[in-house]
Design an enzyme around this catalytic site. Structure first.
Site, PDB file in Angstrom:
ATOM      1  N   GLU A 204       0.819  -1.206   0.000  1.00 17.94           N
ATOM      2  CA  GLU A 204       0.000   0.000   0.000  1.00 17.94           C
ATOM      3  C   GLU A 204       0.854   1.258   0.000  1.00 17.94           C
ATOM      4  OE1 GLU A 204      -2.704   2.120  -0.678  1.00 17.94           O
ATOM      5  OE2 GLU A 204      -3.761   0.423   0.190  1.00 17.94           O
ATOM      6  N   ASP A 208       0.962   4.112  -3.015  1.00 18.50           N
ATOM      7  CA  ASP A 208       0.531   5.494  -2.783  1.00 18.50           C
ATOM      8  C   ASP A 208       1.596   6.490  -3.199  1.00 18.50           C
ATOM      9  OD1 ASP A 208      -1.756   4.419  -1.757  1.00 18.50           O
ATOM     10  OD2 ASP A 208      -1.280   4.817   0.332  1.00 18.50           O
ATOM     11  N   SER A 341      -7.574   2.268  -3.624  1.00 23.57           N
ATOM     12  CA  SER A 341      -6.376   2.882  -3.058  1.00 23.57           C
ATOM     13  C   SER A 341      -5.346   3.181  -4.141  1.00 23.57           C
ATOM     14  CB  SER A 341      -5.753   1.981  -1.990  1.00 23.57           C
ATOM     15  OG  SER A 341      -5.545   0.686  -2.509  1.00 23.57           O
TER      16      SER A 341
END
Length: 373
Positions: A204, A208, A341
């Site tokens: 993650e 990002d 995400s």
């Protein structure tokens, strides 16, 4: 009071708007000190106080509370099964109350909102014609040219990370070497606020950082790293209070994490909402991944997210590519990473780029985005 569009508050002006009255400060501090509680920290806006103390002190401070340690597997928490009270003279001065006394962590395990496919079997023949999403694909899809990069040194953007997710600067360098040849870019995060853990990079966190710096290309980037947890979930309040203590902040924040509202107390939710309002008053743009299940209305809409459907409001506010991304994590290029995400930092970087142009023209940043949408 309503803040006029584009007329944002400084941290000092916000403090003057929300700070407690002198009577509140005196009453609360006198109560704490009468029990020997001196280890307290306040945010810059003075409307939130965090104090450390022994459980025995807390029991004297909060009549009725009775603390025990509860253990399950490798996890343990300190909680009071009994209700607590505060002196009557404090009632009008306390808004949020005392957090973390009664509720036990949710049973579900907290996971990041990005996920990688196990294999390509489920994609069928389509996989043979799809090489995956990379910065060049995104920039072409959204009509971004070589000139669509940040130019101002005083513009910045940020990602917030939770659940022990950490990025590696070396992964970002490899990612940009592989996928960043078509546009000017940066190869390092300029500032990490909080604890940046060692060990393996998180999928993650890697996703990002790499993609906010692909659409928000050449824009200074920060990472807010929040190592702790709240009720086994993301400590959003701790992150927001961190923002409340900083006078200079990036204008755009991307958050690829979320909580189930029904697993948190109402007072916690309301306090987090207040902190979001404070961020909006300062001109910050905060984007959240909606989650792959939309508003999360499983089990007949048990959570508070059913509201958008009742009111007819569209959900989510924005959409972007979110499937089959390439990510470099722990020095390895990993294909087929998907999730909202992925789309969230992509849109955040675009908004940071719009801010860059606005600032060049002497205009304020976008700030709270919903009215503009």
């Amino acid at each position: 009071p309503r803040v006029p569009a584009g007329k944002y508050l400084t941290l000092e002006q916000l403090r003057d708007l929300v700070r407690p009255s002198p009577a509140t400060l005196v009453t609360v501090l006198k109560w704490l000190r009468s029990h020997g509680v001196e280890d307290c920290r306040s945010v810059a806006t003075l409307d939130f106080l965090e104090c450390g103390m022994a459980a025995s002190t807390a029991e004297r401070l909060l009549p009725g509370a009775e603390f025990h340690r509860y253990v399950k597997g490798q996890r343990s928490v300190v909680r009071s099964p009994q209700p607590y009270s505060v002196p009557e003279e404090l009632a009008e001065h306390v808004d949020f109350g005392i957090g973390g006394l009664h509720r036990f962590p949710a049973e579900r395990s907290a996971v990041s909102r990005a996920w990688a496919k196990e294999g390509m079997e489920s994609r069928g023949q389509r996989a043979a014609f799809h090489l995956g999403v990379m910065p060049s694909v995104i920039r072409k899809r959204y009509n971004m040219t070589k000139g669509d990069i940040g130019l101002l040194p005083n513009n910045s953007q940020a990602c917030a990370q939770f659940l022990e997710q950490y990025f590696h600067q070396a992964d970002l360098a490899v990612f940009m070497k592989l996928f960043g040849s078509s546009f000017a870019h940066r190869t390092e995060v300029d500032r990490v606020v909080g604890h940046q853990g060692q060990g393996r990079a998180g999928l993650e966190a890697s996703l990002d950082v790499e993609y906010i710096m692909s659409t928000g290309a050449n824009i200074s980037t920060w990472v807010f790293s929040n190592a702790g947890r709240h009720e086994s979930q993301e400590p959003f309040l701790a992150w927001l209070l961190l923002l409340s203590n900083m006078s200079a902040l990036p204008w755009v924040h991307s958050v690829s994490y979320g909580d189930d509202e029904d697993s948190l107390s109402q007072v916690y939710l309301q306090r987090v909402n207040v902190e979001f309002m404070k961020a909006a008053a300062r001109g910050l743009t905060v984007l959240f991944a909606s989650g792959d299940d939309g508003a999360g209305c499983e089990e007949g809409g048990r959570g508070g997210n059913h509201g958008p459907f009742r009111s007819g409001r569209a959900y989510p506010d924005l959409a972007a590519l979110s499937d089959n991304y390439w990510v470099v994590t722990n020095r390895l290029p990993l294909p087929w990473v998907s999730g909202t995400s992925a789309s969230t930092p992509v849109v955040a970087g675009m908004l940071a780029l719009i801010n860059d142009r606005r600032l060049q023209l002497g205009q304020p940043p976008l700030g709270f985005l919903n009215p503009a949408l």
